[in-house]
Write an enzyme that holds these catalytic residues in place. Structure first.
Site, mmCIF file in Angstrom:
data_model
loop_
_atom_site.group_PDB
_atom_site.id
_atom_site.type_symbol
_atom_site.label_atom_id
_atom_site.label_comp_id
_atom_site.label_asym_id
_atom_site.label_seq_id
_atom_site.Cartn_x
_atom_site.Cartn_y
_atom_site.Cartn_z
ATOM 1 N N GLY A 1 0.422 -4.727 2.383
ATOM 2 C CA GLY A 1 1.249 -5.900 2.090
ATOM 3 C C GLY A 1 0.850 -7.098 2.943
ATOM 4 O O GLY A 1 0.753 -8.232 2.464
ATOM 5 N N GLU B 1 7.251 -5.325 -1.786
ATOM 6 C CA GLU B 1 8.215 -4.233 -1.538
ATOM 7 C C GLU B 1 7.471 -3.219 -0.686
ATOM 8 O O GLU B 1 6.605 -2.506 -1.190
ATOM 9 C CB GLU B 1 8.656 -3.589 -2.863
ATOM 10 C CG GLU B 1 9.324 -4.535 -3.844
ATOM 11 C CD GLU B 1 10.761 -4.857 -3.485
ATOM 12 O OE1 GLU B 1 11.284 -4.278 -2.505
ATOM 13 O OE2 GLU B 1 11.360 -5.691 -4.171
ATOM 14 N N GLU C 1 6.824 4.819 9.946
ATOM 15 C CA GLU C 1 7.085 5.465 8.664
ATOM 16 C C GLU C 1 6.130 6.655 8.494
ATOM 17 O O GLU C 1 4.917 6.500 8.581
ATOM 18 C CB GLU C 1 6.867 4.475 7.511
ATOM 19 C CG GLU C 1 7.268 5.046 6.172
ATOM 20 C CD GLU C 1 6.948 4.119 5.002
ATOM 21 O OE1 GLU C 1 5.850 3.553 4.975
ATOM 22 O OE2 GLU C 1 7.811 3.990 4.115
ATOM 23 N N GLY D 1 4.048 -1.067 -1.883
ATOM 24 C CA GLY D 1 3.153 -0.173 -1.158
ATOM 25 C C GLY D 1 3.382 -0.306 0.335
ATOM 26 O O GLY D 1 4.475 -0.689 0.774
ATOM 27 N N SER D 2 2.358 -0.011 1.099
ATOM 28 C CA SER D 2 2.533 0.047 2.550
ATOM 29 C C SER D 2 2.586 -1.355 3.165
ATOM 30 O O SER D 2 2.067 -2.323 2.593
ATOM 31 C CB SER D 2 1.370 0.823 3.163
ATOM 32 O OG SER D 2 0.167 0.147 2.881
ATOM 33 N N THR D 3 3.181 -1.435 4.327
ATOM 34 C CA THR D 3 3.284 -2.709 5.036
ATOM 35 C C THR D 3 1.891 -3.213 5.409
ATOM 36 O O THR D 3 1.624 -4.419 5.343
ATOM 37 C CB THR D 3 4.177 -2.532 6.281
ATOM 38 O OG1 THR D 3 5.480 -2.152 5.800
ATOM 39 C CG2 THR D 3 4.299 -3.804 7.088
ATOM 40 N N CYS E 1 10.313 5.253 -0.038
ATOM 41 C CA CYS E 1 10.327 4.094 0.866
ATOM 42 C C CYS E 1 11.672 3.979 1.586
ATOM 43 O O CYS E 1 11.733 3.579 2.735
ATOM 44 C CB CYS E 1 10.046 2.825 0.091
ATOM 45 S SG CYS E 1 11.075 2.660 -1.375
HETATM 46 P P1 TAP Z 1 -0.648 1.644 -0.241
HETATM 47 O O1 TAP Z 1 -1.729 2.395 0.395
HETATM 48 O O2 TAP Z 1 -0.279 0.314 0.313
HETATM 49 O O3 TAP Z 1 -1.084 1.473 -1.772
HETATM 50 C C1 TAP Z 1 -0.261 0.843 -2.729
HETATM 51 C C2 TAP Z 1 -1.127 0.349 -3.862
HETATM 52 O O4 TAP Z 1 -1.977 -0.689 -3.385
HETATM 53 C C3 TAP Z 1 -2.054 1.406 -4.435
HETATM 54 O O5 TAP Z 1 -2.196 1.186 -5.820
HETATM 55 C C4 TAP Z 1 -3.344 1.127 -3.696
HETATM 56 O O6 TAP Z 1 -4.472 1.618 -4.343
HETATM 57 C C5 TAP Z 1 -3.329 -0.389 -3.653
HETATM 58 N N1 TAP Z 1 -4.144 -1.007 -2.610
HETATM 59 C C6 TAP Z 1 -4.723 -0.441 -1.515
HETATM 60 N N2 TAP Z 1 -5.366 -1.376 -0.800
HETATM 61 C C7 TAP Z 1 -5.193 -2.556 -1.439
HETATM 62 C C8 TAP Z 1 -5.599 -3.902 -1.168
HETATM 63 N N3 TAP Z 1 -6.315 -4.228 -0.093
HETATM 64 N N4 TAP Z 1 -5.218 -4.872 -2.025
HETATM 65 C C9 TAP Z 1 -4.470 -4.586 -3.107
HETATM 66 N N5 TAP Z 1 -4.058 -3.335 -3.409
HETATM 67 C C10 TAP Z 1 -4.405 -2.333 -2.590
HETATM 68 O O7 TAP Z 1 0.695 2.463 -0.321
HETATM 69 P P2 TAP Z 1 0.889 3.945 -0.824
HETATM 70 O O8 TAP Z 1 0.385 4.867 0.221
HETATM 71 O O9 TAP Z 1 0.364 4.089 -2.220
HETATM 72 O O10 TAP Z 1 2.468 4.037 -0.939
HETATM 73 C C11 TAP Z 1 3.269 4.337 0.125
HETATM 74 C C12 TAP Z 1 3.925 3.097 0.675
HETATM 75 O O11 TAP Z 1 4.629 2.407 -0.347
HETATM 76 C C13 TAP Z 1 4.949 3.425 1.727
HETATM 77 O O12 TAP Z 1 4.799 2.568 2.818
HETATM 78 C C14 TAP Z 1 6.276 3.173 1.012
HETATM 79 O O13 TAP Z 1 7.347 2.895 1.868
HETATM 80 C C15 TAP Z 1 5.920 2.047 0.122
HETATM 81 N N6 TAP Z 1 6.873 1.937 -0.985
HETATM 82 C C16 TAP Z 1 7.767 0.916 -0.975
HETATM 83 C C17 TAP Z 1 8.696 0.812 -1.998
HETATM 84 C C18 TAP Z 1 9.677 -0.315 -1.963
HETATM 85 S S1 TAP Z 1 10.504 -0.623 -3.326
HETATM 86 N N7 TAP Z 1 9.867 -1.035 -0.898
HETATM 87 C C19 TAP Z 1 8.719 1.744 -3.031
HETATM 88 C C20 TAP Z 1 7.795 2.767 -3.015
HETATM 89 C C21 TAP Z 1 6.868 2.858 -1.973
HETATM 90 P P3 TAP Z 1 -4.963 3.111 -3.949
HETATM 91 O O14 TAP Z 1 -3.954 4.039 -4.471
HETATM 92 O O15 TAP Z 1 -6.249 3.256 -4.624
HETATM 93 O O16 TAP Z 1 -5.089 3.120 -2.451
#
Ligand code: TAP
Length: 482
Positions: free
Chosen positions: A245, A262, A393, A240-242, A296
């Site tokens: 993370g 990741e 990003e 997920g997001s940095t 990502c």
């Molecule tokens: P996030 O907002 O970070 O959410 C990722 C997951 O974490 C979601 O299931 C989210 O739930 C959950 N989450 C939110 N807050 C949390 C917390 N405090 N503790 C634990 N889990 C929590 O990211 P996103 O917007 O879904 O995805 C986009 C990001 O993912 C981008 O930065 C992208 O670059 C990254 N990404 C990285 C990769 C690799 S392999 N490096 C691959 C794909 C995506 P909710 O959905 O309910 O918010």
């Protein structure tokens, strides 16, 4: 014919939705059964291309998280950790075979729930997800060969949290290696895209895996937080997001939990003057407009050697003009819907920032559908290294272009980012490729191609893109004590 010219508009080619089975409401998958949450709260999963709710999903409570972790612990102790690898493999192999049987249904639901175009979910997401399960099933009885002279042991219960951009594929990246190594899992998909993970739960149930080996719980970020912070999990795997993370890293510090993160990226896609320009232009389009830029490793920073800049940009604009934006279920569509209203706002904010920063804006004149969340493919030229659109990003179809003259200049510029997930290089010279791949601080560097994935190949980042690798042998070590 239109005004004497042939009208090349494509006839609609919609994928049928008649064959899919979606329940009105999904419960939590815990201990091998779909069970009601103690809280009784549900939320809508929206089709971002129509803004219509397509199913309701459960908002898990803390008590549900605890129930899921307990089910995973029981399954670990009772069935999974001592099961011989070849027996575990038999169960894991069943999952991708059934995914293949249901491939069309999974692809359609993925496109409806997330907005990605059917060609991508059909040809990339679903087959790659199945390939990950097949690949890791093959390792389940060969772990001692993967780590010679060691005695690899599973970690225990894995807490896995995934994002919305490749929902089924990310679930496969997480679950397949964990199971192959003898761990049990609790997975939380993203709130906007839970449906294919829940369809995967149905497959896992049908495949008759021992109850509790895989548990899938849904809900918002707080559910993810409760899961990773649960005292009885041994491994945290987060994509997920940095920003999130960082939060997780702090939350698990000192707990002894093994962690892989990741995170985000801002990849450089580098075009040298000796590259085959037409191919490179296709690579740029694939790099940034694939999955609406919700990738990502998207090639969101384009570096073009000054001598070919004008030609590349002219050809790129021409190619952008031909991209078809519209219904994700239409097989002609190149650009689907933006995943959510919130993400569309983020992207629009960045486009406004880019204009304000003085970069030159270009987007084809496409009529956007009235309903749904849409963003035309966008190009910024004349971008400065310090501009926010070159540093942060965006996670949308927005490309920021800069120029360079020498190899050392582009290496310096490309590495000038807090991220380090991926990069692309386009050139006729092998020596340049080898020079760049060793100098770039990026987990994956593609040469004369982009966005190519294979389960045998490790994937992961440096710096703020996280740590740990998924895929290949490296992906096994994240789930083992060796
Ligand atoms: P996030 O907002 O970070 O959410 C990722 C997951 O974490 C979601 O299931 C989210 O739930 C959950 N989450 C939110 N807050 C949390 C917390 N405090 N503790 C634990 N889990 C929590 O990211 P996103 O917007 O879904 O995805 C986009 C990001 O993912 C981008 O930065 C992208 O670059 C990254 N990404 C990285 C990769 C690799 S392999 N490096 C691959 C794909 C995506 P909710 O959905 O309910 O918010």
């Amino acid at each position: 014919m239109k005004g004497g010219n042939i009208d090349w508009a494509l006839a609609p080619a919609p994928e049928s939705t008649g064959h899919i089975q979606l329940k009105d409401r999904y419960e939590l998958f815990i201990g091998g059964k779909f069970v009601k949450s103690k809280g009784g709260n549900y939320f809508d999963s929206i089709d971002p291309s129509t803004e219509k709710a397509i199913a309701q999903v459960t908002e898990a409570t803390k008590a549900d998280v605890d129930r899921a972790v307990k089910a995973a612990r029981t399954a670990y102790d009772k069935y999974w950790k001592d099961m011989p690898g070849k027996e575990r493999a038999k169960y894991i192999y069943r999952i991708p075979r059934m995914m293949q049987e249901k491939a069309r249904e999974l692809a359609v639901i993925e496109s409806m729930d997330g907005g990605k175009v059917i060609r991508e979910s059909r040809d990339v997401d679903v087959p790659l997800a199945a390939a990950h399960f097949f690949y890791y099933a093959g390792w389940a009885d060969k772990l001692e060969y993967a780590f010679p002279n060691r005695r690899p042991e599973p970690l225990g219960v894995a807490a896995q949290v995934i994002p919305w951009n490749f929902p089924l594929l990310m679930a496969a990246w997480k679950i397949a290696p964990a199971l192959a190594c003898g761990n049990t899992v609790v997975l939380k998909p993203a709130e906007t895209t839970s449906l294919t993970a829940l369809k995967l739960a149905e497959i896992i149930q049908e495949a008759d895996l021992p109850p509790g080996v895989v548990n899938i719980i849904t809900g918002h970020g707080s559910v993810g937080a409760a899961l990773v912070e649960h005292p009885d999990v041994n491994k945290v795997a987060f994509t997920g997001s940095t920003a999130v993370g960082r939060h997780i890293q702090k939350a698990v510090a000192g707990t002894g939990k093994k962690v892989t993160l990741e995170l985000g990226g801002k990849a450089a896609n580098i075009i040298f003057e000796d590259a085959t320009i037409d191919q490179a232009v296709e690579g740029i389009v694939n790099g940034i407009y694939f999955n609406q830029g919700h990738v990502c490793c998207a090639g969101s920073r384009l570096f073009v050697q000054e001598s070919v800049h004008d030609e590349v940009i002219r050809k790129l604009k021409h190619r952008m003009d031909s991209l078809v934006l519209g219904s994700p279920l239409d097989k002609n569509t190149d650009i689907g819907a933006i995943n959510s209203k919130d993400q569309l706002k983020t992207i629009k904010d960045y486009i406004a920032i880019g204009k304000k920063e003085g970069a030159e804006y270009y987007a084809p004149e496409i009529a956007l559908p009235k309903k749904g969340y849409w963003c035309a493919p966008t190009l910024f030229t004349q971008v400065a290294q310090s501009n926010r659109i070159a540093q942060e990003e965006i996670f949308g179809p927005v490309l920021a272009t800069q120029t360079f003259r020498t190899v050392s200049e582009v290496i310096q510029k490309a590495n000038n980012t807090p991220y380090g997930l991926s990069a692309g290089v386009w050139t006729d010279k092998g020596s340049k490729i080898f020079n760049l791949t060793s100098e770039m601080r990026a987990g994956v560097v593609w040469a004369n191609t982009y966005n190519k994935f294979d389960p045998t190949s490790p994937f992961g980042g440096y710096k703020e893109s996280g740590f740990g690798r998924e895929g290949g042998l490296h992906g096994l070590s994240a789930y083992l004590k060796v």
